[in-house]
Write a protein that holds these residues in place. Structure first.
Motif, PDB file in Angstrom:
ATOM      1  N   THR A 190      67.234  42.672  15.696  1.00 57.03           N
ATOM      2  CA  THR A 190      67.357  41.632  14.678  1.00 57.03           C
ATOM      3  C   THR A 190      67.602  40.295  15.355  1.00 57.03           C
ATOM      4  O   THR A 190      67.892  40.232  16.547  1.00 57.03           O
ATOM      5  CB  THR A 190      68.463  41.951  13.653  1.00 57.03           C
ATOM      6  N   TYR A 191      67.471  39.205  14.591  1.00 55.35           N
ATOM      7  CA  TYR A 191      67.581  37.857  15.150  1.00 55.35           C
ATOM      8  C   TYR A 191      68.924  37.246  14.771  1.00 55.35           C
ATOM      9  O   TYR A 191      69.534  37.636  13.784  1.00 55.35           O
ATOM     10  CB  TYR A 191      66.410  36.985  14.693  1.00 55.35           C
ATOM     11  N   ILE A 192      69.359  36.292  15.579  1.00 50.70           N
ATOM     12  CA  ILE A 192      70.723  35.751  15.440  1.00 50.70           C
ATOM     13  C   ILE A 192      70.721  34.232  15.502  1.00 50.70           C
ATOM     14  O   ILE A 192      71.684  33.628  15.929  1.00 50.70           O
ATOM     15  CB  ILE A 192      71.630  36.290  16.575  1.00 50.70           C
ATOM     16  N   CYS A 193      69.600  33.610  15.070  1.00 50.04           N
ATOM     17  CA  CYS A 193      69.405  32.180  15.357  1.00 50.04           C
ATOM     18  C   CYS A 193      69.519  31.281  14.137  1.00 50.04           C
ATOM     19  O   CYS A 193      69.320  30.078  14.258  1.00 50.04           O
ATOM     20  CB  CYS A 193      68.043  31.982  16.013  1.00 50.04           C
ATOM     21  N   HIS A 194      69.784  31.842  12.949  1.00 53.47           N
ATOM     22  CA  HIS A 194      69.823  30.988  11.759  1.00 53.47           C
ATOM     23  C   HIS A 194      71.264  30.553  11.488  1.00 53.47           C
ATOM     24  O   HIS A 194      72.183  31.343  11.634  1.00 53.47           O
ATOM     25  CB  HIS A 194      69.296  31.728  10.539  1.00 53.47           C
ATOM     26  N   PRO A 195      71.451  29.324  11.026  1.00 53.55           N
ATOM     27  CA  PRO A 195      72.813  28.860  10.694  1.00 53.55           C
ATOM     28  C   PRO A 195      73.327  29.525   9.416  1.00 53.55           C
ATOM     29  O   PRO A 195      73.203  30.732   9.292  1.00 53.55           O
ATOM     30  CB  PRO A 195      72.640  27.346  10.562  1.00 53.55           C
ATOM     31  N   SER A 196      73.869  28.791   8.478  1.00 52.66           N
ATOM     32  CA  SER A 196      74.513  29.389   7.303  1.00 52.66           C
ATOM     33  C   SER A 196      73.476  29.869   6.287  1.00 52.66           C
ATOM     34  O   SER A 196      73.266  29.249   5.243  1.00 52.66           O
ATOM     35  CB  SER A 196      75.456  28.364   6.676  1.00 52.66           C
ATOM     36  N   LEU A 197      72.827  30.975   6.583  1.00 46.03           N
ATOM     37  CA  LEU A 197      71.841  31.585   5.693  1.00 46.03           C
ATOM     38  C   LEU A 197      72.144  33.078   5.620  1.00 46.03           C
ATOM     39  O   LEU A 197      72.298  33.732   6.651  1.00 46.03           O
ATOM     40  CB  LEU A 197      70.420  31.343   6.210  1.00 46.03           C
ATOM     41  N   CYS A 198      72.231  33.585   4.399  1.00 51.25           N
ATOM     42  CA  CYS A 198      72.736  34.960   4.230  1.00 51.25           C
ATOM     43  C   CYS A 198      71.667  36.034   4.367  1.00 51.25           C
ATOM     44  O   CYS A 198      71.760  36.899   5.228  1.00 51.25           O
ATOM     45  CB  CYS A 198      73.401  35.096   2.871  1.00 51.25           C
ATOM     46  N   ASN A 199      70.674  36.001   3.464  1.00 53.98           N
ATOM     47  CA  ASN A 199      69.704  37.103   3.485  1.00 53.98           C
ATOM     48  C   ASN A 199      68.808  36.988   4.702  1.00 53.98           C
ATOM     49  O   ASN A 199      68.624  37.958   5.442  1.00 53.98           O
ATOM     50  CB  ASN A 199      68.870  37.097   2.200  1.00 53.98           C
ATOM     51  N   ASP A 200      68.246  35.797   4.900  1.00 58.21           N
ATOM     52  CA  ASP A 200      67.402  35.567   6.061  1.00 58.21           C
ATOM     53  C   ASP A 200      68.299  35.271   7.256  1.00 58.21           C
ATOM     54  O   ASP A 200      68.451  34.136   7.680  1.00 58.21           O
ATOM     55  CB  ASP A 200      66.439  34.410   5.798  1.00 58.21           C
ATOM     56  N   ASN A 201      68.920  36.276   7.744  1.00 56.24           N
ATOM     57  CA  ASN A 201      69.608  36.356   9.010  1.00 56.24           C
ATOM     58  C   ASN A 201      70.852  37.223   8.968  1.00 56.24           C
ATOM     59  O   ASN A 201      70.868  38.282   9.556  1.00 56.24           O
ATOM     60  CB  ASN A 201      69.969  34.999   9.599  1.00 56.24           C
TER      61      ASN A 201
END
Ligand code: ZN
Length: 445
Positions: A190-201
């Motif tokens: 899985t990816y770990i690069c999104h800031p404050s986003l719940c479903n997409d990350n």
């Protein structure tokens, strides 16, 4: 017999149900400013490590990765836009989505007309703040609501600050390795690069962390599991570049993303289309979730694109609920805790663990009595008074006959389950009973 597919991988144990525990983890991770690189990523991994112990790898900026290069490291401590009276119109302290990811540092007074060119809104949903990044272009910008945007007038001047650094540093990724009896690996990513986003990350991080925690509690795993937490696209590419010589160990793989919304489960097949993992997920979904959708591979979407690029062509599919870009809150401030539910997260975890249960148990057998049917009655495997044909609902009896018939050193239990139209768990239970009765032998694969 249970109608659900084999559930041989145990659930994480804890005070709260897995769905609630995943929401709790997401709440802890939500405020962090994640990006392709930087301390937000490191802090995210430090928190995940409390659920699932991780090994961290740091790769230097500038390292060539196939057609890419490891980018500079980005860190940010604050940002704002203030009007002439000193009143802040947007402030990074309110949400990290206000700053375009990878924005270069800025400090100074700027005319509104010039500032307006660097602002992003979500015109269809004026109250939402869009999430934007500029990883590969050295630039800067702000994201905001339409109401905040309306406060910037071309003729006025504004004080602008982005207190960031974009310098040579490192790209950070993490792995958890859970050893099994064999060196053959199941890769979960899985990816770990999104800031404050719940479903997409955050949903993908939570499901993978709790899947790993469940697997780590087992001492009877056949496969070795490798769970990869890395920044999107360049993370998997960096991992692939560093593990190129050992990719033949990857027997199956699943990318997990967007796993917490209220939509039905979606599985995207690997590029191969008929890999064992593709068949295992499809089987689990067919017998447990009639509304689930199984789609063919396409070369867009998430990190499965890298694992399934032609040079690697790994058997890696993608498990999501609503796919990337297919839910309205995608890449905006509205992708928050209203979008994800504990039930959906737990359901995604169940699909993943049930699939792994099938892969773990998917053995091939040979019959010790292949010349005619063995006499099942005297082994307690068939009713003493029988109509001769298993009645509807007598799945176990049918499974016994199918397993015996296909115990030819060639067909796997998943082959049997698919051909028989029976849940994998029923077929696996029949195989267990036949092994117990010395009518089957497992064939080494
Ligand atoms: Zn995204």
């Amino acid at each position: 017999m249970p109608e659900a597919a084999a559930r041989t991988v145990s659930r994480p144990r804890g005070a709260s149900a897995p769905g609630d525990a995943m929401i709790e983890l997401m709440r802890e991770l939500y405020p962090l400013c994640r990006s392709l690189t930087g301390n937000g990523v490191r802090e995210t991994l430090r928190i995940v490590d409390s659920v699932l112990p991780l090994e961290i790898t740091e790769v230097e900026s500038g390292t060539p990765i196939f057609d890419w290069v490891v980018p500079k490291e980005w860190n940010i401590s604050g940002a704002w836009i203030a009007d002439a009276a000193g009143e802040r119109i947007v402030d990074f302290a309110d949400t990290n989505l206000h700053v375009v990811g990878y924005s270069t540092p800025v400090r100074g007074r700027i005319r509104g007309a010039e500032l307006l060119e660097r602002l992003h809104t979500h015109p269809e949903r004026p109250d939402w703040i869009p999430a934007r990044t500029a990883y590969w272009a050295e630039t800067w910008g702000f994201c905001m609501t339409e109401a905040q945007h309306a406060r910037i007038r071309p003729e006025d001047e504004y004080d602008v600050c982005i207190d960031s650094t974009l310098e040579d540093g490192h790209l950070t990724y993490a792995e958890a390795v859970i050893p099994g009896r064999t060196d053959e690996e199941i890769l979960l990513s899985t990816y770990i690069c999104h800031p404050s986003l719940c479903n997409d990350n955050l949903s993908g991080i939570a499901v993978l962390a709790y899947a790993g925690s469940a697997l780590a509690a087992r001492d009877d795993l056949r496969y070795t599991y490798r769970l990869l937490f890395s920044p999107g696209t360049v993370g998997p590419l960096t991992w692939l570049a560093r593990n190129r010589e050992r990719l033949d160990r990857v027997a199956h793989g699943i990318v997990v993303a967007c796993a917490g919304d209220r939509g039905h489960v979606t599985y995207k097949r690997s590029r191969r289309g008929d890999a064992e993992v593709d068949r295992a997920v499809a089987h689990v979904l067919r017998h447990s979730r009639p509304d689930a959708v199984v789609e063919d591979f396409v070369p867009w979407g998430g990190d499965e694109r890298q694992f399934c690029s032609p040079g690697f062509d790994l058997p890696v599919g993608a498990l999501t609920r609503s796919a990337h870009g297919m839910f309205p809150e995608y890449h905006s401030s509205a992708d928050d805790f209203d979008v994800v539910t504990a039930e959906s997260l737990a359901d995604s975890l169940d699909v993943l663990l049930d699939t792994l249960g099938v892969l773990e148990r998917n053995a091939v057998y040979s019959s010790t009595s292949p010349y005619g049917e063995p006499q099942l009655g005297r082994r307690g495997l068939y009713g003493q008074i029988s109509s001769g044909v298993p009645r509807e609902g007598e799945g176990f009896h049918r499974a016994v006959l199918w397993v015996l018939n296909l115990a030819d050193s060639d067909h796997s239990l998943l082959d049997v389950a698919e051909r028989a139209g029976l849940p994998f768990a029923t077929v696996a239970a029949a195989a267990d009973a036949l092994v117990e009765a010395d009518l089957l032998e497992e064939v080494a694969r």
